[in-house]
Write an enzyme that holds these catalytic residues in place. Structure first.
Site, PDB file in Angstrom:
ATOM      1  N   GLU A  45      -8.860 -77.261   4.500  1.00 53.87           N
ATOM      2  CA  GLU A  45     -10.216 -77.501   4.006  1.00 53.87           C
ATOM      3  C   GLU A  45     -11.265 -76.703   4.768  1.00 53.87           C
ATOM      4  O   GLU A  45     -12.157 -77.279   5.412  1.00 53.87           O
ATOM      5  CB  GLU A  45     -10.533 -78.999   4.045  1.00 53.87           C
ATOM      6  CG  GLU A  45      -9.664 -79.792   3.099  1.00 53.87           C
ATOM      7  CD  GLU A  45     -10.096 -81.252   2.942  1.00 53.87           C
ATOM      8  OE1 GLU A  45     -10.793 -81.758   3.827  1.00 53.87           O
ATOM      9  OE2 GLU A  45      -9.730 -81.863   1.930  1.00 53.87           O
ATOM     10  N   GLU A  67      -3.461 -82.794  -1.938  1.00 50.70           N
ATOM     11  CA  GLU A  67      -3.646 -84.124  -1.361  1.00 50.70           C
ATOM     12  C   GLU A  67      -4.221 -85.055  -2.420  1.00 50.70           C
ATOM     13  O   GLU A  67      -5.042 -84.654  -3.241  1.00 50.70           O
ATOM     14  CB  GLU A  67      -4.662 -84.095  -0.206  1.00 50.70           C
ATOM     15  CG  GLU A  67      -4.256 -83.311   0.999  1.00 50.70           C
ATOM     16  CD  GLU A  67      -5.351 -83.345   2.074  1.00 50.70           C
ATOM     17  OE1 GLU A  67      -6.187 -84.285   2.080  1.00 50.70           O
ATOM     18  OE2 GLU A  67      -5.384 -82.420   2.887  1.00 50.70           O
TER      19      GLU A  67
HETATM   20  C1  GLA Z   1      -8.948 -84.385   3.750  1.00 55.72           C
HETATM   21  C2  GLA Z   1      -8.119 -83.736   4.838  1.00 55.72           C
HETATM   22  C3  GLA Z   1      -7.026 -84.596   5.354  1.00 55.72           C
HETATM   23  C4  GLA Z   1      -7.466 -86.041   5.476  1.00 55.72           C
HETATM   24  C5  GLA Z   1      -7.970 -86.501   4.148  1.00 55.72           C
HETATM   25  C6  GLA Z   1      -8.385 -87.951   4.120  1.00 55.72           C
HETATM   26  O1  GLA Z   1      -8.578 -84.063   2.484  1.00 55.72           O
HETATM   27  O2  GLA Z   1      -7.589 -82.490   4.449  1.00 55.72           O
HETATM   28  O3  GLA Z   1      -6.617 -84.089   6.609  1.00 55.72           O
HETATM   29  O4  GLA Z   1      -8.454 -86.156   6.445  1.00 55.72           O
HETATM   30  O5  GLA Z   1      -9.094 -85.758   3.803  1.00 55.72           O
HETATM   31  O6  GLA Z   1      -8.746 -88.361   2.833  1.00 55.72           O
END
Ligand code: GLA
Ligand code: ZN
Length: 685
Positions: free
Chosen positions: A157, A318
């Site tokens: 991210e 995710e």
């Molecule tokens: C983001 C991050 C993860 C985690 C999630 C929690 O997407 O990439 O490492 O912190 O949020 O929802």
């Protein structure tokens, strides 16, 4: 209609798995062994590994320790689980911050942060770039021949910005290039005579800060260029870290995980640097502020935008199996919602369902974030059951992997336009609701099973039948002509209030809005904008009905267009509110007001009826039930999803569908559980 090749190496399956952090459990080999047993039970076939593992991989400067990960990766592979290996740049070890403070980010107030958090490095720092490159080189060399490796999960991210002196210098160099070394040109484009801001030397230029900060916030050209620079520099940082991966492991595809409509980066600019797109999706299911149906609509729009960057399937990197931990109220998914939400991603072009996170940690801030394996440690939980069910289901949907999405409709989401609208002082100052407006225009197509690509205004429009451009305030060079050409060539275009007002540097277009030839293409001139107070309403009559409107009523003159709807109140009562214009071979609609949904829907449904875009097989669907389709040469794969908490029925005209989970004929009437989903395969005729 050929299927796309697998996105990851040697894996023609839908991926199922997620973020796995064994480095949090190094002293618990029993738990690591149990992870393997549970992953197999849950139908996991891939994990994202090592995302935050830098302090384990390089405990001391230059000393790499791969032994622990070797055993984890071997073990996964022997059990049929593949690895998306992360580069660890999302968070750095403490020793590095201590020895090289320049790797730490400087905030807009020009204060350097302490060693803390994550996702907060300087993306210009030569030291950080060198350290990232070195660890990535070592990782690639070490794992290049490992058969478990199917993709690189680069960093995590990417986001945020750094205001250190190194970044300021890089910004100035980027500006010099953009403005061909011509400071006068920059001064003109940024309108610097305003408030006596004329720059006489490049090094007077500083990055902007928020309005209440120490620095500049009112030269919008500067702010927009700074945002562009941040995207540029982040991609440059990313290219620095992917260079060794590409050189050492040319057969391993590279991705990085995006976030929703993240404002900090223009993802459309990343597309040439990545082999496939992946993203992290966390919709607020069961939030009382919005129906699940509308949450599903917004999420569908996001999935479509991820698919549209490269026009091919993407990876849902995710999602949470239950609740997140960072919303104000963190609710677990109700029964069936996990499967429905997961298959929604597949329906819109994902070739995976991946989670954050595999196992809940014991400590720190994410210990209560949803995970496949809870603190209880065994598989006898509702959430584990939901995940295992998705694992089973994905095996039965295997032939959907690589299937394509055929869209005749394009919706423009333009990040720079979004940022410019945000900056613009005027109208509704702090929230112009660009994203909500996109959802409003996306909804009628989504609801009617019409697939939509979500594209930047720089993308090619020529393959579409319909082009929808809500609030396209910023018209960059060449875009005006391409829109007019699209209509001239027989396309149907929809444009709204607050469109065609500024150029790419936020200078207003002169000569009337919407700019230039758009006035001819749409047959209108928008003279004024009436911005309504939050509790104010107007209404328009269209087709004998009255529709409530709010927020914006533009006062528009028809200059060739036909008036389809008129305002009912105020000094512009009787004036046009919706216009239709025949322009050469095509049609252009200008919608001058923001309605509460029904008018947009009626107009978009008229466009659907007139243009007959590709859509799912005909069905009778109650409100709250939606169909989405992917296809290959032989079949249409239709996902029917119920976003209500009641049992619903959908009736299809074509009775040849097979239920892909049971492999039995589905008949014409399909029953859907509350939050239920069914996947139907229709033969192509
Ligand atoms: C983001 C991050 C993860 C985690 C999630 C929690 O997407 O990439 O490492 O912190 O949020 O929802
Ligand atoms: Zn910096």
């Amino acid at each position: 209609m050929e299927k796309h090749k697998p996105l990851v190496r040697n894996m023609p399956q839908l991926l199922h798995g997620g973020d796995y952090n064994p480095d949090q459990w190094m002293d618990r080999p029993d738990i690591l062994a149990e992870d393997i047993r549970l992953m197999k039970l849950a139908g996991v076939n891939a994990v994202s590994l090592g995302i935050f593992a830098w302090s384990v991989l390089e405990p001391e400067e230059g000393r790499y320790e791969f032994g622990f990960f070797d055993s984890v990766i071997d073990n996964l592979y022997q059990n049929g689980i593949r690895v998306l290996l992360a580069t660890p740049s999302g968070a750095r070890p403490a020793w590095m911050a201590q020895k090289y403070p320049e790797v730490l980010r400087v905030m807009p107030d020009r204060q350097r942060i302490l060693f803390a958090h994550r996702h907060n490095h300087c993306y210009t720092s030569p030291v950080y770039r060198e350290k990232v490159r070195a660890v990535n080189t070592a990782l690639a060399e070490h794992y290049k021949d490992h058969p478990a490796l199917i993709a690189w999960h680069v960093s995590n991210e990417y986001g945020g910005e750094c205001h250190c002196e190194l970044c300021q210098q890089a910004f100035r160099a980027w500006l010099k290039e953009k403005y061909h070394g011509d400071l006068d040109l920059l001064n003109r484009q940024w309108w610097t005579p305003f408030w006596s801001h004329i720059y006489t030397s490049w090094d007077q230029i500083e990055s902007p800060t928020p309005p209440d900060g120490r620095g500049e916030a009112y030269l919008h050209g500067l702010t927009l260029d700074w945002k562009r620079f941040v995207t540029h520099q982040t991609i440059d940082f990313m290219n620095n870290e992917t260079a060794p991966l590409r050189a050492i492991t040319p057969g391993i595809p590279v991705t990085t995980n995006f976030m929703d409509f993240y404002e900090g980066l223009d993802y459309s600019k990343f597309k040439d640097a990545l082999d496939f797109i992946s993203w992290d999706s966390y919709p607020a299911w069961h939030d009382t502020a919005r129906s699940n149906y509308m949450t599903a609509c917004r999420t569908a729009l996001m999935h479509d935008s991820m698919r549209s960057y490269l026009h091919k399937p993407f990876i849902l990197m995710e999602s949470t199996p239950s609740a997140v931990n960072w919303k104000e109220i963190n609710k677990p998914k109700r029964p069936n919602m996990h499967k429905t939400a997961s298959l929604q991603a597949i329906a819109h072009g994902s070739d995976s369902v991946m989670y954050f996170q595999w196992r809940k940690g014991r400590g720190a801030s994410e210990k209560f974030h949803g995970a496949v394996v809870d603190h209880v440690g065994h598989e006898h939980t509702r959430v584990f059951g939901d995940v295992a069910q998705v694992g089973e289901c994905l095996k039965k949907l295997e032939c959907v992997r690589g299937a394509v999405t055929n869209s005749d409709v394009a919706l423009i989401y333009d990040h720079e336009n979004h940022m410019a609208l945000k900056e613009a002082q005027g109208f509704q100052k702090s929230d112009k609701k660009y994203i909500d407006t996109l959802v409003n225009y996306y909804y009628p197509f989504w609801k009617n099973g019409v697939s939509v690509d979500v594209i930047d205004s720089g993308y090619d429009f020529s393959g579409y039948k319909v082009l929808v451009m809500p609030m396209l305030y910023m018209i960059k060079e060449g875009v005006e002509e391409r829109i007019a050409q699209f209509v001239a060539n027989g396309g149907t275009a929809i444009m709204t209030y607050l469109s065609g007002m500024v150029n790419e540097n936020d200078l207003c277009h002169l000569g009337g809005f919407p700019c230039g030839t758009l006035k001819d293409a749409f047959g209108v001139w928008a003279e004024e904008v009436d911005t309504l107070c939050p509790d104010e309403r107007n209404a328009v009559s269209y087709g004998g009905q009255s529709y409530e409107v709010r927020d914006y009523c533009e006062i528009v003159h028809a200059q060739g267009a036909k008036t389809l709807a008129t305002y009912e109140h105020d000094f512009y009562q009787g004036g046009g509110a919706v216009f239709e214009n025949d322009y050469q071979g095509g049609k252009a609609y200008y919608i001058a007001c923001r309605d509460t949904g029904a008018l947009t829907q009626a107009l978009c449904e008229k466009v659907i009826a007139d243009t007959a875009p590709a859509r799912t097989p005909r069905a009778d669907l109650p409100v709250g039930v939606v169909c989405t389709m992917r296809e290959d040469a032989e079949n249409k794969y239709v996902f029917v999803q119920n976003y209500t908490d009641e049992i619903q029925f959908a009736t299809f005209e074509d009775t040849r569908a097979v239920d892909m989970e049971t492999n039995l004929p589905a008949g014409s009437e399909i029953e859907l559980d509350s939050f239920g989903v069914r996947v139907l395969r229709f033969p192509k005729d």
